[in-house]
Design an enzyme around this catalytic site. Sequence first.
Site, PDB file in Angstrom:
ATOM      1  N   ASP A  64      92.233  57.394  49.229  1.00 14.25           N
ATOM      2  CA  ASP A  64      92.002  56.822  50.835  1.00 14.25           C
ATOM      3  C   ASP A  64      91.262  55.623  51.278  1.00 14.25           C
ATOM      4  OD1 ASP A  64      90.234  58.539  50.287  1.00 14.25           O
ATOM      5  OD2 ASP A  64      90.737  59.296  51.820  1.00 14.25           O
ATOM      6  N   TYR A  66      87.767  53.808  52.895  1.00 11.52           N
ATOM      7  CA  TYR A  66      86.541  55.049  53.391  1.00 11.52           C
ATOM      8  C   TYR A  66      86.984  55.093  54.553  1.00 11.52           C
ATOM      9  CZ  TYR A  66      85.449  51.409  49.398  1.00 11.52           C
ATOM     10  OH  TYR A  66      84.943  50.584  48.448  1.00 11.52           O
ATOM     11  N   PHE A  77      89.186  49.485  47.693  1.00 12.43           N
ATOM     12  CA  PHE A  77      88.125  49.004  47.521  1.00 12.43           C
ATOM     13  C   PHE A  77      87.184  47.951  48.704  1.00 12.43           C
ATOM     14  CE2 PHE A  77      90.126  50.193  44.006  1.00 12.43           C
ATOM     15  CZ  PHE A  77      89.062  51.174  43.546  1.00 12.43           C
ATOM     16  N   HIS A 186      87.770  56.334  37.284  1.00 14.09           N
ATOM     17  CA  HIS A 186      87.075  55.380  37.857  1.00 14.09           C
ATOM     18  C   HIS A 186      86.016  54.849  38.705  1.00 14.09           C
ATOM     19  CE1 HIS A 186      87.323  55.102  42.916  1.00 14.09           C
ATOM     20  NE2 HIS A 186      88.049  55.384  42.706  1.00 14.09           N
TER      21      HIS A 186
END
Length: 226
Positions: A64, A66, A77, A186
């Site tokens: 989701d 930031y 990202f 991740h």
Amino acid sequence: MYLPSNLWGQRLSSQVNLPYFQSLYEFIIAEYANHKIYPKHEQIFTALELTDYDQVKVVILGQDPYHGEHQAHGLAFSVPATTPLPPSLKNMYKELEADLNVSLKDKAGDLTGWAKQGVLLLNTVLTVRAGEAFSHKQKGWEQFTDYIISSLNEKSDPIIFVLWGKPAQLKKKLISKHHIIIEAVHPSPLSAYRGFFGSKPYSTINNYLQQLGKQPINWLQLNNKQ
């Protein structure tokens, strides 16, 4: 909440009248009216606007947006160029430099340059309340973005799907075998040292693109300044 006015908008118009999307729409309108929500309303579909359906060569899947101020702007990202780098993006850049044996001159966090080259930077949930990670989880976005992934899966031309972390890797069930899947943990500081560093995703993607006869991604072209 409007759909993009491009090929994505045409493909996604089939979702608008479905019950789940109507429920999601009402939820999102109320959230923006009563809370601080990221990204800005007009940036919800930035990823789809910058990388149209027929331009997608690579999908990098996030979770989701930031939830900090001045961070989310509609690309997974990515953050605006004036915003300090979040930890996951710092690690992505660290791996990029090691993988390609380069030094990034401009370490601003705006990944628009990637998006414009065919890298769809897609979160599975497209909005979030300020300061509340995963606050818009299970509200309908997952079904919507699953439809996006399934639409890309329909293409006979292979697409490279980059799945970092278990939530992204759950989407493998939507992807047929003629596409290419690159997996790793991740890039978050919680997991990056368990296999993200040293995974060489950027060179691997470009090797596959060259094998497919496609233009490699210029990973140094971030916010179009290099």
